[in-house]
Design a protein around this motif. Structure first.
Motif, PDB file in Angstrom:
ATOM      1  N   ASP A  16       0.821  -1.213   0.000  1.00  0.00           N
ATOM      2  CA  ASP A  16       0.000   0.000   0.000  1.00  0.00           C
ATOM      3  C   ASP A  16       0.854   1.262   0.000  1.00  0.00           C
ATOM      4  OD1 ASP A  16       1.028  -0.249   2.524  1.00  0.00           O
ATOM      5  OD2 ASP A  16      -0.817   0.286   3.578  1.00  0.00           O
ATOM      6  N   TRP A  17       2.055   1.142  -0.576  1.00  0.00           N
ATOM      7  CA  TRP A  17       2.954   2.295  -0.626  1.00  0.00           C
ATOM      8  C   TRP A  17       2.430   3.322  -1.627  1.00  0.00           C
ATOM      9  CZ3 TRP A  17       5.964   2.586   3.262  1.00  0.00           C
ATOM     10  CH2 TRP A  17       7.031   3.490   3.293  1.00  0.00           C
ATOM     11  N   PRO A  18       2.648   4.613  -1.358  1.00  0.00           N
ATOM     12  CA  PRO A  18       2.183   5.635  -2.312  1.00  0.00           C
ATOM     13  C   PRO A  18       2.686   5.359  -3.731  1.00  0.00           C
ATOM     14  CG  PRO A  18       2.902   6.673  -0.284  1.00  0.00           C
ATOM     15  CD  PRO A  18       3.264   5.217  -0.162  1.00  0.00           C
ATOM     16  N   HIS A  19       1.790   5.470  -4.690  1.00  0.00           N
ATOM     17  CA  HIS A  19       2.092   5.238  -6.105  1.00  0.00           C
ATOM     18  C   HIS A  19       2.614   3.813  -6.345  1.00  0.00           C
ATOM     19  CE1 HIS A  19       1.259   9.381  -6.990  1.00  0.00           C
ATOM     20  NE2 HIS A  19       2.191   9.809  -6.163  1.00  0.00           N
ATOM     21  N   HIS A  20       2.044   2.867  -5.621  1.00  0.00           N
ATOM     22  CA  HIS A  20       2.468   1.471  -5.746  1.00  0.00           C
ATOM     23  C   HIS A  20       2.435   0.997  -7.203  1.00  0.00           C
ATOM     24  CE1 HIS A  20       2.666  -2.864  -4.716  1.00  0.00           C
ATOM     25  NE2 HIS A  20       1.805  -2.990  -5.707  1.00  0.00           N
ATOM     26  N   LYS A  21       1.365   1.354  -7.921  1.00  0.00           N
ATOM     27  CA  LYS A  21       1.213   0.867  -9.295  1.00  0.00           C
ATOM     28  C   LYS A  21       2.238   1.472 -10.257  1.00  0.00           C
ATOM     29  CE  LYS A  21      -3.708  -0.230  -8.909  1.00  0.00           C
ATOM     30  NZ  LYS A  21      -5.083   0.029  -9.435  1.00  0.00           N
ATOM     31  N   ALA A  22       2.876   2.565  -9.839  1.00  0.00           N
ATOM     32  CA  ALA A  22       3.889   3.194 -10.690  1.00  0.00           C
ATOM     33  C   ALA A  22       5.288   2.667 -10.396  1.00  0.00           C
ATOM     34  CB  ALA A  22       3.864   4.716 -10.482  1.00  0.00           C
ATOM     35  N   SER A  23       5.384   1.685  -9.495  1.00  0.00           N
ATOM     36  CA  SER A  23       6.678   1.182  -9.039  1.00  0.00           C
ATOM     37  C   SER A  23       7.204   0.032  -9.884  1.00  0.00           C
ATOM     38  CB  SER A  23       6.580   0.713  -7.579  1.00  0.00           C
ATOM     39  OG  SER A  23       6.371   1.775  -6.687  1.00  0.00           O
ATOM     40  N   ARG A  24       8.510  -0.030  -9.973  1.00  0.00           N
ATOM     41  CA  ARG A  24       9.207  -1.171 -10.555  1.00  0.00           C
ATOM     42  C   ARG A  24      10.617  -1.173  -9.998  1.00  0.00           C
ATOM     43  NH1 ARG A  24      11.770   1.156 -15.191  1.00  0.00           N
ATOM     44  NH2 ARG A  24      10.941   3.235 -15.589  1.00  0.00           N
ATOM     45  N   PHE A  25      11.385  -2.219 -10.317  1.00  0.00           N
ATOM     46  CA  PHE A  25      12.748  -2.333  -9.810  1.00  0.00           C
ATOM     47  C   PHE A  25      13.719  -2.446 -10.984  1.00  0.00           C
ATOM     48  CE2 PHE A  25      10.131  -3.345  -6.247  1.00  0.00           C
ATOM     49  CZ  PHE A  25      10.831  -2.860  -5.149  1.00  0.00           C
ATOM     50  N   VAL A  26      14.804  -1.683 -10.885  1.00  0.00           N
ATOM     51  CA  VAL A  26      15.775  -1.593 -11.975  1.00  0.00           C
ATOM     52  C   VAL A  26      17.185  -1.765 -11.415  1.00  0.00           C
ATOM     53  CG1 VAL A  26      16.712  -0.144 -13.817  1.00  0.00           C
ATOM     54  CG2 VAL A  26      14.274  -0.002 -13.235  1.00  0.00           C
ATOM     55  N   GLU A  27      17.967  -2.632 -12.033  1.00  0.00           N
ATOM     56  CA  GLU A  27      19.369  -2.816 -11.658  1.00  0.00           C
ATOM     57  C   GLU A  27      20.219  -1.818 -12.439  1.00  0.00           C
ATOM     58  OE1 GLU A  27      20.699  -5.071  -9.551  1.00  0.00           O
ATOM     59  OE2 GLU A  27      19.026  -6.437  -9.156  1.00  0.00           O
ATOM     60  N   ALA A  28      20.950  -0.983 -11.711  1.00  0.00           N
ATOM     61  CA  ALA A  28      21.817   0.004 -12.361  1.00  0.00           C
ATOM     62  C   ALA A  28      22.826   0.528 -11.355  1.00  0.00           C
ATOM     63  CB  ALA A  28      21.000   1.165 -12.928  1.00  0.00           C
ATOM     64  N   GLY A  29      24.036   0.764 -11.816  1.00  0.00           N
ATOM     65  CA  GLY A  29      25.056   1.368 -10.962  1.00  0.00           C
ATOM     66  C   GLY A  29      25.346   0.589  -9.703  1.00  0.00           C
ATOM     67  N   GLY A  30      25.214  -0.729  -9.737  1.00  0.00           N
ATOM     68  CA  GLY A  30      25.490  -1.548  -8.575  1.00  0.00           C
ATOM     69  C   GLY A  30      24.390  -1.543  -7.533  1.00  0.00           C
ATOM     70  N   VAL A  31      23.198  -1.040  -7.891  1.00  0.00           N
ATOM     71  CA  VAL A  31      22.075  -0.947  -6.955  1.00  0.00           C
ATOM     72  C   VAL A  31      20.816  -1.501  -7.616  1.00  0.00           C
ATOM     73  CG1 VAL A  31      20.600   0.633  -5.627  1.00  0.00           C
ATOM     74  CG2 VAL A  31      23.045   1.112  -5.859  1.00  0.00           C
ATOM     75  N   ARG A  32      20.006  -2.185  -6.833  1.00  0.00           N
ATOM     76  CA  ARG A  32      18.675  -2.564  -7.303  1.00  0.00           C
ATOM     77  C   ARG A  32      17.726  -1.471  -6.826  1.00  0.00           C
ATOM     78  NH1 ARG A  32      14.067  -5.870  -5.572  1.00  0.00           N
ATOM     79  NH2 ARG A  32      13.116  -6.828  -7.436  1.00  0.00           N
ATOM     80  N   PHE A  33      17.410  -0.556  -7.745  1.00  0.00           N
ATOM     81  CA  PHE A  33      16.628   0.629  -7.414  1.00  0.00           C
ATOM     82  C   PHE A  33      15.132   0.358  -7.413  1.00  0.00           C
ATOM     83  CE2 PHE A  33      20.445   2.974  -8.808  1.00  0.00           C
ATOM     84  CZ  PHE A  33      20.509   3.966  -7.833  1.00  0.00           C
ATOM     85  N   HIS A  34      14.457   0.907  -6.407  1.00  0.00           N
ATOM     86  CA  HIS A  34      13.011   1.037  -6.459  1.00  0.00           C
ATOM     87  C   HIS A  34      12.718   2.335  -7.191  1.00  0.00           C
ATOM     88  CE1 HIS A  34       9.179   2.610  -4.415  1.00  0.00           C
ATOM     89  NE2 HIS A  34       8.805   1.749  -5.345  1.00  0.00           N
ATOM     90  N   VAL A  35      12.038   2.240  -8.323  1.00  0.00           N
ATOM     91  CA  VAL A  35      11.787   3.378  -9.205  1.00  0.00           C
ATOM     92  C   VAL A  35      10.288   3.577  -9.380  1.00  0.00           C
ATOM     93  CG1 VAL A  35      12.191   4.355 -11.504  1.00  0.00           C
ATOM     94  CG2 VAL A  35      13.931   2.903 -10.452  1.00  0.00           C
ATOM     95  N   GLN A  36       9.874   4.817  -9.417  1.00  0.00           N
ATOM     96  CA  GLN A  36       8.485   5.151  -9.725  1.00  0.00           C
ATOM     97  C   GLN A  36       8.456   6.175 -10.856  1.00  0.00           C
ATOM     98  OE1 GLN A  36       6.791   6.416  -5.934  1.00  0.00           O
ATOM     99  NE2 GLN A  36       6.057   4.349  -5.565  1.00  0.00           N
TER     100      GLN A  36
END
Length: 313
Positions: A16-36
């Protein structure tokens, strides 16, 4: 995994995080980013401050998304983004990892908005040549080293706490206490919504999130920031809250002078978390500034203000 590094679980806290549906995860720069990502228009990159996550921009992002394609991520080690090695938690390293994320996504931010430490990250990205926005906005930007004895004591304390594997667990034991979170937020001069308090409490209940914040603070160095600010050749807006107890207004005034095209504006009734206290006013100022800088059409700022009034708070 050591208990002191346990992170928020997206399948649980993220449900139930804000903008949950706009979220995805991306591997970049040595980090697994939570991106919206939300909205449409020129790219706008939003960078949150220490100890926060994308939730900090919840209401502001709604309003900016009326005119921009808003891109947000949890900083390395914060929220739902993974924590890199300690050596990659410095200001230049974090700036580089986010630049790698933006590059991997093929995004070209026309506007960068950074809050507190996020503003310093944005400045470093510009100074390094990683991004070339057409406009830059700092909200309560942490853009100067601590003055006096604090300039020595605070970094040393952060380093010592970061080296202690039990420290994040100790702090997390009381992190979920609403009263403690409210006290911390009031200490910045701000008063935010009950929902906002809940999100911070949920993050601070996890040692991994606290470890990420401590790791960033332990590796933070703003001694080059004066030179970096001189690289902001695009229009730059520095917003400061009159009630901010975390970052002195003098820091924003200094930063605006060091930036070739800097402008200082004061928000009279808010503290350090200005964008959470008054998202409508902050959005209005950003949209007006972006219109003046030619990032969005001039007419869009006024119409977006009207539309924002009907968006969710």
């Amino acid at each position: 995994m050591f208990f002191g590094r346990v992170r928020p679980d997206w399948s649980k806290e993220g449900a139930d995080w804000p903008h949950h549906k706009a979220s995805r995860f991306v591997e970049a720069g040595g980090v697994r980013f939570h991106v919206q990502e939300l909205g449409a228009g020129p790219d706008a990159l939003l960078l949150h401050g220490t100890g926060a996550s994308t939730h900090s921009f919840d209401a502001l992002a709604d309003r900016l998304a009326l005119r921009f394609r808003v891109i947000m991520c949890d900083l390395p080690g914060h929220g739902f983004s993974s924590a890199p090695r300690a050596s990659r938690m410095s200001l230049p390293a974090i700036a580089n990892s986010i630049a790698a994320l933006i590059d991997s996504e093929g995004r070209k931010p026309a506007l960068i908005v950074g809050h507190s430490a996020g503003a310093a990250i944005g400045v470093r990205m510009v100074a390094s040549g990683a991004v070339s926005p057409r406009a830059f906005v700092s909200i309560a930007g942490a853009l100067a080293p601590f003055g006096g004895p604090a300039g020595f004591i605070f970094p040393v304390m952060a380093k010592l706490l970061n080296l202690n594997p039990f420290a994040p667990h100790f702090f997390a034991r009381g992190g979920a206490s609403r009263s403690r979170v409210v006290s911390l937020i009031k200490g910045t001069g701000s008063s935010i919504s009950d929902d906002g308090v809940d999100y911070y409490a949920r993050l601070l209940a996890h040692p991994g999130h606290i470890a990420g914040a401590l790791g960033m603070m332990a590796n933070w160095d703003l001694t080059r920031m004066a030179d970096d600010l001189g690289s902001l050749y695009m229009p730059a807006l520095f917003l400061t809250g009159a009630r901010d107890k975390a970052v002195p207004a003098a820091d924003a005034e200094r930063a605006s002078r060091l930036s070739p095209r800097g402008r200082l504006e004061t928000l009279p009734a808010v503290g350090h978390l200005a964008h959470e206290e008054a998202p409508e006013e902050v959005a209005e100022r950003i949209l007006r500034f972006a219109a003046e800088a030619g990032v969005v059409p001039t007419a869009s700022a006024n119409s977006a203000k009207r539309e924002a009034g009907s968006s969710r708070p």
